[in-house]
Scaffold this active site. Structure first.
Site, PDB file in Angstrom:
ATOM      1  N   GLY A  20      -4.070   8.079 -16.262  1.00  0.00           N
ATOM      2  CA  GLY A  20      -3.367   9.166 -16.950  1.00  0.00           C
ATOM      3  C   GLY A  20      -3.812  10.533 -16.444  1.00  0.00           C
ATOM      4  O   GLY A  20      -4.774  10.636 -15.670  1.00  0.00           O
ATOM      5  N   THR A 119      -9.200  11.408 -27.152  1.00  0.00           N
ATOM      6  CA  THR A 119      -7.821  11.077 -27.521  1.00  0.00           C
ATOM      7  C   THR A 119      -7.535  11.615 -28.917  1.00  0.00           C
ATOM      8  O   THR A 119      -8.379  11.497 -29.817  1.00  0.00           O
ATOM      9  CB  THR A 119      -7.619   9.541 -27.506  1.00  0.00           C
ATOM     10  OG1 THR A 119      -8.186   9.025 -26.312  1.00  0.00           O
ATOM     11  CG2 THR A 119      -6.147   9.183 -27.588  1.00  0.00           C
ATOM     12  N   MET A 144     -11.661  19.700 -25.956  1.00  0.00           N
ATOM     13  CA  MET A 144     -12.939  19.741 -25.237  1.00  0.00           C
ATOM     14  C   MET A 144     -13.052  20.944 -24.321  1.00  0.00           C
ATOM     15  O   MET A 144     -13.945  21.009 -23.486  1.00  0.00           O
ATOM     16  CB  MET A 144     -13.119  18.448 -24.478  1.00  0.00           C
ATOM     17  CG  MET A 144     -13.242  17.319 -25.470  1.00  0.00           C
ATOM     18  SD  MET A 144     -14.103  15.942 -24.828  1.00  0.00           S
ATOM     19  CE  MET A 144     -14.576  15.101 -26.294  1.00  0.00           C
ATOM     20  N   HIS A 177       3.195  24.804 -24.170  1.00  0.00           N
ATOM     21  CA  HIS A 177       2.567  23.631 -23.552  1.00  0.00           C
ATOM     22  C   HIS A 177       3.611  22.890 -22.722  1.00  0.00           C
ATOM     23  O   HIS A 177       4.811  23.094 -22.920  1.00  0.00           O
ATOM     24  CB  HIS A 177       2.035  22.661 -24.622  1.00  0.00           C
ATOM     25  CG  HIS A 177       0.790  23.139 -25.315  1.00  0.00           C
ATOM     26  ND1 HIS A 177      -0.466  22.686 -25.007  1.00  0.00           N
ATOM     27  CD2 HIS A 177       0.623  24.055 -26.301  1.00  0.00           C
ATOM     28  CE1 HIS A 177      -1.359  23.289 -25.768  1.00  0.00           C
ATOM     29  NE2 HIS A 177      -0.720  24.135 -26.572  1.00  0.00           N
ATOM     30  N   LYS A 181       4.792  17.609 -24.489  1.00  0.00           N
ATOM     31  CA  LYS A 181       4.038  17.694 -25.751  1.00  0.00           C
ATOM     32  C   LYS A 181       5.015  17.965 -26.886  1.00  0.00           C
ATOM     33  O   LYS A 181       5.556  19.073 -27.013  1.00  0.00           O
ATOM     34  CB  LYS A 181       2.973  18.799 -25.660  1.00  0.00           C
ATOM     35  CG  LYS A 181       2.144  18.913 -26.927  1.00  0.00           C
ATOM     36  CD  LYS A 181       0.961  19.851 -26.729  1.00  0.00           C
ATOM     37  CE  LYS A 181       0.256  20.169 -28.030  1.00  0.00           C
ATOM     38  NZ  LYS A 181      -0.300  19.000 -28.726  1.00  0.00           N
ATOM     39  N   GLY A 186      -2.555  21.521 -32.245  1.00  0.00           N
ATOM     40  CA  GLY A 186      -3.509  21.416 -33.358  1.00  0.00           C
ATOM     41  C   GLY A 186      -4.375  22.663 -33.442  1.00  0.00           C
ATOM     42  O   GLY A 186      -4.752  23.107 -34.533  1.00  0.00           O
ATOM     43  N   THR A 187      -4.686  23.248 -32.274  1.00  0.00           N
ATOM     44  CA  THR A 187      -5.495  24.469 -32.259  1.00  0.00           C
ATOM     45  C   THR A 187      -4.730  25.605 -32.937  1.00  0.00           C
ATOM     46  O   THR A 187      -5.288  26.344 -33.755  1.00  0.00           O
ATOM     47  CB  THR A 187      -5.827  24.858 -30.795  1.00  0.00           C
ATOM     48  OG1 THR A 187      -6.526  23.768 -30.205  1.00  0.00           O
ATOM     49  CG2 THR A 187      -6.644  26.125 -30.714  1.00  0.00           C
TER      50      THR A 187
HETATM   51  N1  NAD Z   1      -9.764  16.386 -26.332  1.00  0.00           N
HETATM   52  C1  NAD Z   1      -9.133  17.149 -25.442  1.00  0.00           C
HETATM   53  O1  NAD Z   1      -9.620  18.216 -25.037  1.00  0.00           O
HETATM   54  C2  NAD Z   1      -7.811  16.710 -24.892  1.00  0.00           C
HETATM   55  C3  NAD Z   1      -7.241  17.377 -23.796  1.00  0.00           C
HETATM   56  C4  NAD Z   1      -6.056  16.867 -23.260  1.00  0.00           C
HETATM   57  C5  NAD Z   1      -5.479  15.730 -23.800  1.00  0.00           C
HETATM   58  N2  NAD Z   1      -6.056  15.131 -24.877  1.00  0.00           N
HETATM   59  C6  NAD Z   1      -5.532  13.873 -25.448  1.00  0.00           C
HETATM   60  O2  NAD Z   1      -5.882  12.802 -24.554  1.00  0.00           O
HETATM   61  C7  NAD Z   1      -4.896  11.759 -24.641  1.00  0.00           C
HETATM   62  C8  NAD Z   1      -4.391  11.431 -23.248  1.00  0.00           C
HETATM   63  O3  NAD Z   1      -3.738  12.555 -22.690  1.00  0.00           O
HETATM   64  P1  NAD Z   1      -3.093  12.516 -21.228  1.00  0.00           P
HETATM   65  O4  NAD Z   1      -2.429  13.821 -21.030  1.00  0.00           O
HETATM   66  O5  NAD Z   1      -4.091  12.053 -20.228  1.00  0.00           O
HETATM   67  O6  NAD Z   1      -1.983  11.367 -21.418  1.00  0.00           O
HETATM   68  P2  NAD Z   1      -1.294  10.466 -20.312  1.00  0.00           P
HETATM   69  O7  NAD Z   1      -0.064   9.905 -20.941  1.00  0.00           O
HETATM   70  O8  NAD Z   1      -1.176  11.174 -19.019  1.00  0.00           O
HETATM   71  O9  NAD Z   1      -2.332   9.257 -20.087  1.00  0.00           O
HETATM   72  C9  NAD Z   1      -2.620   8.307 -21.074  1.00  0.00           C
HETATM   73  C10 NAD Z   1      -3.270   7.090 -20.414  1.00  0.00           C
HETATM   74  O10 NAD Z   1      -3.685   6.193 -21.440  1.00  0.00           O
HETATM   75  C11 NAD Z   1      -3.338   4.875 -21.057  1.00  0.00           C
HETATM   76  N3  NAD Z   1      -3.187   4.038 -22.258  1.00  0.00           N
HETATM   77  C12 NAD Z   1      -2.110   3.919 -23.069  1.00  0.00           C
HETATM   78  N4  NAD Z   1      -2.369   3.023 -24.033  1.00  0.00           N
HETATM   79  C13 NAD Z   1      -3.631   2.583 -23.826  1.00  0.00           C
HETATM   80  C14 NAD Z   1      -4.461   1.642 -24.485  1.00  0.00           C
HETATM   81  N5  NAD Z   1      -4.030   0.952 -25.537  1.00  0.00           N
HETATM   82  N6  NAD Z   1      -5.721   1.446 -24.020  1.00  0.00           N
HETATM   83  C15 NAD Z   1      -6.151   2.106 -22.942  1.00  0.00           C
HETATM   84  N7  NAD Z   1      -5.399   3.004 -22.264  1.00  0.00           N
HETATM   85  C16 NAD Z   1      -4.150   3.227 -22.714  1.00  0.00           C
HETATM   86  C17 NAD Z   1      -2.051   5.029 -20.265  1.00  0.00           C
HETATM   87  O11 NAD Z   1      -1.863   3.915 -19.427  1.00  0.00           O
HETATM   88  C18 NAD Z   1      -2.348   6.301 -19.470  1.00  0.00           C
HETATM   89  O12 NAD Z   1      -3.017   5.958 -18.285  1.00  0.00           O
HETATM   90  C19 NAD Z   1      -3.842  12.289 -25.605  1.00  0.00           C
HETATM   91  O13 NAD Z   1      -4.137  11.803 -26.891  1.00  0.00           O
HETATM   92  C20 NAD Z   1      -4.030  13.793 -25.565  1.00  0.00           C
HETATM   93  O14 NAD Z   1      -3.601  14.443 -26.742  1.00  0.00           O
HETATM   94  C21 NAD Z   1      -7.206  15.593 -25.426  1.00  0.00           C
END
Ligand code: NAD
Length: 295
Positions: A20, A119, A144, A177, A181, A186-187
């Site tokens: 991802g 996540t 983060m 964004h 999205k 949330g921020t």
């Molecule tokens: N905490 C932070 O700072 C922050 C920053 C950006 C994104 N996020 C969050 O991180 C998450 C991922 O974001 P992204 O942009 O990389 O999404 P993305 O869709 O690009 O990637 C998600 C990945 O998760 C995998 N996936 C799906 N279901 C799964 C499962 N059951 N088990 C394991 N892997 C699984 C998918 O195959 C994909 O590779 C989202 O929830 C997003 O809101 C958090």
């Protein structure tokens, strides 16, 4: 005499969520900053069997991807045992899908695998509880980007210390964004709470946050074309009743690198706590900021 300090152990990161957007950025950041990336990671359905992560300075690491199912537990267990047998600290990083948050956390708990959960979504109360009940080292943070987390904390402190400081001011919020999205940031929603305390009067409704998801409006807002597929641009404007004073707070984040850097700080922070056998087990990004253990 104080106890001798333990040597810093090297860290292996299991980057669940590869391939991802965040997973790739995080795996690269881990390699850039000297962490080992495990050769196995959990992924979603219909994903390739492996992914190659390029290092900034040449070379690459290939990670085998394990889809949801019984293999996931066996593969993670093997990665954990291999790292531990080599005297390393193994930490899972989770940037997967809201529907996987609780299931994955339960698996980490079952295996005793410390984790950093980035996540968003899922049942957050259950997530905290399963970690707390089992005394597993974990760091959970929906954002983060250290600087945004620090900015939010500062606004929270200002609002509770000086409520009504912006009495009579009007508030406007615009957030932009990437088009994928769907929900409001949330921020931005958290900021509404602090800004409402600061301005008093009729509360601003989160429904009134102006959400930009179309490229034309985003570019008119200033987002560069190359950042359209990954950005977080927020502007919070407070204006006095007669229009003579304007305060504007903004952060314009292009790409995902800053979040990935925060994740590596979080992993290193957690590994340090594991290494020293800290009593406290459950952390968030505020703990990382307070410790000042960032790069
Ligand atoms: N905490 C932070 O700072 C922050 C920053 C950006 C994104 N996020 C969050 O991180 C998450 C991922 O974001 P992204 O942009 O990389 O999404 P993305 O869709 O690009 O990637 C998600 C990945 O998760 C995998 N996936 C799906 N279901 C799964 C499962 N059951 N088990 C394991 N892997 C699984 C998918 O195959 C994909 O590779 C989202 O929830 C997003 O809101 C958090």
């Amino acid at each position: 005499m104080s106890a001798p300090k333990k040597m810093k152990s090297s860290v292996v990161a299991v980057v669940n969520g590869l391939p991802g957007n965040m997973g790739k950025e995080i795996a690269q950041a881990c390699l850039r900053r000297g962490l080992e990336v495990a050769d196995v990671a959990l992924t979603g359905a219909n994903m390739p069997k492996d992914v190659t992560v390029e290092k900034d300075d040449g070379g690459s690491v290939t990670v085998n991807l394990v889809g949801p199912g019984s293999e996931a537990e066996t593969q993670l267990k093997e990665a954990l045992e291999k790292g531990r047998s080599e005297g390393k600290i193994v930490v899972a990083i989770d940037f997967t899908h809201p529907s996987a948050v609780n299931r994955n956390a339960e698996l980490y708990v079952k295996l005793g695998l410390p984790f950093v959960m980035g996540t968003t979504g899922g049942d957050r109360e259950a997530l905290q509880k399963v970690v707390a009940d089992n005394g597993l080292f974990a760091l959970i943070a929906p954002n983060m980007c250290k600087q945004i987390v620090a900015f939010q904390a500062m606004m929270d402190t200002m609002a509770s210390t000086y409520p009504g400081a912006f009495g009579g001011y009007g508030l406007e919020i615009t957030e932009s964004h990437q088009s994928g999205k769907a929900d409001t940031s949330g921020t931005a929603k958290a900021m509404v709470e602090y800004l409402n305390k600061l301005k008093g009067g009729d509360p601003f409704d989160v429904e009134d946050i102006k959400k930009l998801r179309e490229s034309e409006a985003q570019q008119a807002f200033g987002v560069p074309a190359e950042a359209l597929e990954g950005h977080a641009w927020h502007t919070y404007t407070l204006k006095s009743g007669d229009g003579s004073v304007v305060f504007e707070f903004k952060h314009n984040v292009c790409g995902r690198r800053t979040y990935a850097e925060g994740v590596v700080d979080a992993v290193n922070f957690l590994a340090a706590r594991i290494n020293e056998g800290a009593d406290k087990k459950l952390y968030d990004m505020i703990d990382v900021l307070k410790a000042g253990e960032m790069q």
